[in-house]
Design a protein around this motif. Structure first.
Motif, PDB file in Angstrom:
ATOM      1  N   ASP A   1      32.201  32.680  33.867  1.00  0.00           N
ATOM      2  CA  ASP A   1      32.920  33.495  34.847  1.00  0.00           C
ATOM      3  C   ASP A   1      32.528  33.090  36.259  1.00  0.00           C
ATOM      4  O   ASP A   1      31.330  32.944  36.561  1.00  0.00           O
ATOM      5  CB  ASP A   1      32.606  34.977  34.649  1.00  0.00           C
ATOM      6  CG  ASP A   1      33.399  35.585  33.507  1.00  0.00           C
ATOM      7  OD1 ASP A   1      34.273  34.883  32.957  1.00  0.00           O
ATOM      8  OD2 ASP A   1      33.153  36.759  33.165  1.00  0.00           O
ATOM      9  N   MET A   2      33.545  32.922  37.111  1.00  0.00           N
ATOM     10  CA  MET A   2      33.306  32.696  38.538  1.00  0.00           C
ATOM     11  C   MET A   2      33.902  33.858  39.314  1.00  0.00           C
ATOM     12  O   MET A   2      35.087  34.154  39.204  1.00  0.00           O
ATOM     13  CB  MET A   2      33.950  31.391  39.015  1.00  0.00           C
ATOM     14  CG  MET A   2      33.614  31.053  40.464  1.00  0.00           C
ATOM     15  SD  MET A   2      34.641  29.714  41.150  1.00  0.00           S
ATOM     16  CE  MET A   2      36.137  30.637  41.551  1.00  0.00           C
ATOM     17  N   LEU A   3      33.066  34.526  40.075  1.00  0.00           N
ATOM     18  CA  LEU A   3      33.459  35.704  40.842  1.00  0.00           C
ATOM     19  C   LEU A   3      33.677  35.275  42.290  1.00  0.00           C
ATOM     20  O   LEU A   3      32.796  34.671  42.904  1.00  0.00           O
ATOM     21  CB  LEU A   3      32.335  36.743  40.759  1.00  0.00           C
ATOM     22  CG  LEU A   3      32.649  38.204  41.063  1.00  0.00           C
ATOM     23  CD1 LEU A   3      33.595  38.769  40.030  1.00  0.00           C
ATOM     24  CD2 LEU A   3      31.350  39.002  41.078  1.00  0.00           C
ATOM     25  N   PHE A   4      34.870  35.566  42.849  1.00  0.00           N
ATOM     26  CA  PHE A   4      35.116  35.149  44.223  1.00  0.00           C
ATOM     27  C   PHE A   4      35.916  36.204  44.975  1.00  0.00           C
ATOM     28  O   PHE A   4      36.536  37.103  44.383  1.00  0.00           O
ATOM     29  CB  PHE A   4      35.832  33.795  44.273  1.00  0.00           C
ATOM     30  CG  PHE A   4      37.313  33.864  43.985  1.00  0.00           C
ATOM     31  CD1 PHE A   4      38.234  33.857  45.020  1.00  0.00           C
ATOM     32  CD2 PHE A   4      37.780  33.924  42.687  1.00  0.00           C
ATOM     33  CE1 PHE A   4      39.599  33.930  44.770  1.00  0.00           C
ATOM     34  CE2 PHE A   4      39.136  33.987  42.423  1.00  0.00           C
ATOM     35  CZ  PHE A   4      40.051  33.987  43.467  1.00  0.00           C
ATOM     36  N   VAL A   5      35.948  36.074  46.289  1.00  0.00           N
ATOM     37  CA  VAL A   5      36.688  36.978  47.166  1.00  0.00           C
ATOM     38  C   VAL A   5      37.178  36.143  48.342  1.00  0.00           C
ATOM     39  O   VAL A   5      36.582  35.123  48.692  1.00  0.00           O
ATOM     40  CB  VAL A   5      35.787  38.141  47.637  1.00  0.00           C
ATOM     41  CG1 VAL A   5      34.664  37.639  48.528  1.00  0.00           C
ATOM     42  CG2 VAL A   5      36.587  39.214  48.351  1.00  0.00           C
TER      43      VAL A   5
ATOM     44  N   ARG B   1      37.881  32.853  34.601  1.00  0.00           N
ATOM     45  CA  ARG B   1      37.058  32.509  33.438  1.00  0.00           C
ATOM     46  C   ARG B   1      37.426  31.107  32.962  1.00  0.00           C
ATOM     47  O   ARG B   1      38.586  30.819  32.682  1.00  0.00           O
ATOM     48  CB  ARG B   1      37.257  33.529  32.320  1.00  0.00           C
ATOM     49  CG  ARG B   1      36.454  33.254  31.059  1.00  0.00           C
ATOM     50  CD  ARG B   1      36.425  34.467  30.158  1.00  0.00           C
ATOM     51  NE  ARG B   1      35.624  35.539  30.758  1.00  0.00           N
ATOM     52  CZ  ARG B   1      35.489  36.756  30.227  1.00  0.00           C
ATOM     53  NH1 ARG B   1      36.113  37.052  29.093  1.00  0.00           N
ATOM     54  NH2 ARG B   1      34.745  37.656  30.829  1.00  0.00           N
ATOM     55  N   PHE B   2      36.414  30.239  32.887  1.00  0.00           N
ATOM     56  CA  PHE B   2      36.625  28.857  32.491  1.00  0.00           C
ATOM     57  C   PHE B   2      36.243  28.669  31.028  1.00  0.00           C
ATOM     58  O   PHE B   2      35.403  29.391  30.488  1.00  0.00           O
ATOM     59  CB  PHE B   2      35.780  27.910  33.354  1.00  0.00           C
ATOM     60  CG  PHE B   2      36.062  28.031  34.820  1.00  0.00           C
ATOM     61  CD1 PHE B   2      37.248  27.551  35.364  1.00  0.00           C
ATOM     62  CD2 PHE B   2      35.141  28.630  35.674  1.00  0.00           C
ATOM     63  CE1 PHE B   2      37.500  27.660  36.709  1.00  0.00           C
ATOM     64  CE2 PHE B   2      35.383  28.743  37.020  1.00  0.00           C
ATOM     65  CZ  PHE B   2      36.578  28.262  37.544  1.00  0.00           C
ATOM     66  N   GLU B   3      36.839  27.658  30.421  1.00  0.00           N
ATOM     67  CA  GLU B   3      36.617  27.381  29.004  1.00  0.00           C
ATOM     68  C   GLU B   3      35.700  26.171  28.844  1.00  0.00           C
ATOM     69  O   GLU B   3      35.882  25.150  29.503  1.00  0.00           O
ATOM     70  CB  GLU B   3      37.963  27.095  28.335  1.00  0.00           C
ATOM     71  CG  GLU B   3      37.930  27.175  26.817  1.00  0.00           C
ATOM     72  CD  GLU B   3      37.802  28.607  26.315  1.00  0.00           C
ATOM     73  OE1 GLU B   3      36.898  28.823  25.484  1.00  0.00           O
ATOM     74  OE2 GLU B   3      38.560  29.470  26.753  1.00  0.00           O
TER      75      GLU B   3
ATOM     76  N   ILE C   1      42.398  34.757  33.984  1.00  0.00           N
ATOM     77  CA  ILE C   1      42.231  35.242  35.348  1.00  0.00           C
ATOM     78  C   ILE C   1      42.114  36.751  35.253  1.00  0.00           C
ATOM     79  O   ILE C   1      43.032  37.434  34.809  1.00  0.00           O
ATOM     80  CB  ILE C   1      43.424  34.831  36.241  1.00  0.00           C
ATOM     81  CG1 ILE C   1      43.522  33.304  36.312  1.00  0.00           C
ATOM     82  CG2 ILE C   1      43.290  35.427  37.636  1.00  0.00           C
ATOM     83  CD1 ILE C   1      44.804  32.794  36.943  1.00  0.00           C
ATOM     84  N   LEU C   2      40.955  37.280  35.633  1.00  0.00           N
ATOM     85  CA  LEU C   2      40.654  38.688  35.375  1.00  0.00           C
ATOM     86  C   LEU C   2      40.516  39.471  36.673  1.00  0.00           C
ATOM     87  O   LEU C   2      39.829  39.052  37.595  1.00  0.00           O
ATOM     88  CB  LEU C   2      39.335  38.811  34.590  1.00  0.00           C
ATOM     89  CG  LEU C   2      39.196  37.953  33.319  1.00  0.00           C
ATOM     90  CD1 LEU C   2      37.779  38.057  32.803  1.00  0.00           C
ATOM     91  CD2 LEU C   2      40.177  38.406  32.273  1.00  0.00           C
ATOM     92  N   GLU C   3      41.186  40.608  36.710  1.00  0.00           N
ATOM     93  CA  GLU C   3      40.860  41.614  37.726  1.00  0.00           C
ATOM     94  C   GLU C   3      40.254  42.810  37.012  1.00  0.00           C
ATOM     95  O   GLU C   3      39.188  43.291  37.317  1.00  0.00           O
ATOM     96  CB  GLU C   3      42.101  42.042  38.514  1.00  0.00           C
ATOM     97  CG  GLU C   3      41.758  43.126  39.530  1.00  0.00           C
ATOM     98  CD  GLU C   3      42.992  43.836  40.042  1.00  0.00           C
ATOM     99  OE1 GLU C   3      42.836  44.660  40.944  1.00  0.00           O
ATOM    100  OE2 GLU C   3      44.105  43.584  39.541  1.00  0.00           O
TER     101      GLU C   3
END
Length: 379
Positions: free
Chosen positions: A292-296, A244-246, A330-332
């Motif tokens: 939010d940036m979702l990555f794998v 998550r960016f501000e 940083i979210l899980e």
């Protein structure tokens, strides 16, 4: 007022009095007492020299306050200024060239145009049209190369606008048009007027190089447009991590930070160069300025890094990552407000591949599906 509806009652003098009523409709017929009105009252237009015969110069706009049978269709006539028949005026009020104009021969024409309505007797009005002949284009259009990234679920891309070509021309009066080679039109389209690129449904995974060009009527310039399509696997959704960016908008992230942050992130979390990082989606956080940036991360053998491992790597490299862009969290597991305490927080992630978000800048466009995060406390 075009009509009145009256209810009229007749009442007798008996005891008791009796009455009856009737409705009378009065229609007001229109008299042709309004002349056509040009908007604006007078016109100014330009045409470049050497344009082909039939080039559209101007569209006349006429209205009439009378009812429809006393208004259009209008009859247009050029009364003066067209003695050499350099212009034609069609029934729809479009002024076109009837010759190939030369700037050295004449630089200006003034036409008196009449509009006549369809009433009886007919009403007329006049306008003056000043047409300037300018030199033909001397500058080629310039366009910025465009790279487009599309993320979609397997074989489930619905299509839509995926980006826009940004082109300019130093010739003030040039009108730019965009074209795409015909053999690519089964997969993509380009709006000829504004340069928007449209992808049709069902794109396969892979890289597409589009043969797009922009023209000012004299010069035609090719534009580099590359489209990358990445299809997600369902297994990816179980191994995602969110950064998550501000204070950053999606467009600013895509245009200013995405390439640099992707490179820094790869260096921070990848164990081997053959492993691959996939940005699944970026999405604003509702009611805030966060993103939010979702990555794998996929291993070269096909498996995926576990979220706990990625979070540990991200935490260790957070200061280095923030040299590129400020990170809020940083979210899980996003259990904020649930109060799970010692219990386990279960998260499920769903992707709506038919609700695409397009974040477009002049150089980069990112198209991704909307995602939804659901969390609940588990014993």
């Amino acid at each position: 007022i075009s009509g009145y509806s009256l209810v009229i009652q007749a009442r007798d003098s008996g005891t008791p009095p009796l009455s009856s009523s009737v409705t009378v409709n009065v229609d007001i017929s229109d008299v042709n007492d309004n002349s056509p009105v040009f908007t604006p009252a007078n016109y100014t237009a330009v045409i470049q020299e050497n344009k082909p015969v039939g080039t559209s110069i101007l569209q006349l706009v006429v209205t009439d306050k009378d009812s429809f049978h006393n208004g259009p269709p209008f009859t247009f006539t050029i009364l003066t200024g067209n003695e050499e028949e350099e212009f034609t005026l069609d029934p729809h009020g479009v002024l076109r060239s009837a010759v190939i104009f030369k700037h050295m021969v004449a630089t200006e024409y003034v036409l008196c145009v009449q509009a006549k309505d369809s009433g009886k007797p007919q009403q007329v009005s006049h306008t003056y049209v000043q047409v300037r002949v300018i030199e033909e284009s001397i500058h080629k259009p310039t366009a910025i190369p465009l790279e487009i990234f599309i993320v979609t679920m397997e074989d489930d891309f619905p299509g839509g606008v995926i980006g826009k070509i940004h082109a300019t021309d130093q010739d003030v009066y040039d009108v730019l048009t965009y074209t795409l080679k015909s053999e690519q039109k089964s997969l993509f389209k380009v709006n000829s007027h504004d340069g928007k690129i449209i992808a049709l449904g069902g794109l396969d995974n892979g890289k597409y190089v589009l043969n797009v060009s922009v023209s000012d009527g004299r010069f035609q310039v090719p534009i580099d447009v590359v489209v990358h399509v990445e299809q997600l696997l369902q297994e990816m959704l179980q191994n995602t991590v969110t950064i998550r960016f501000e204070n950053v908008s999606p467009e600013d992230f895509v245009g200013l930070h995405m390439h640099g942050f992707r490179r820094t992130l790869r260096n921070a979390v990848l164990s081997q160069k053959q492993d691959s990082l996939h940005i699944i989606s970026i999405q604003p956080v509702a009611g805030s300025s966060q993103l939010d940036m979702l990555f794998v991360v996929q291993m070269h053998n096909g498996g995926f890094y576990k979220p706990a491992y990625l979070i540990q790597k991200l935490t260790n490299a957070r200061r280095h990552l923030e040299n590129v862009i400020r990170i809020s969290a940083i979210l899980e597991k996003n259990c904020s407000g649930l109060g799970c305490q010692e219990q386990h927080c279960e998260q499920s992630l769903s992707i709506d591949s038919h609700s695409l978000m397009t974040y477009s800048t002049a150089r980069i466009s990112f198209v991704c599906p909307r995602f939804y995060r659901n969390v609940r406390c588990m014993c």
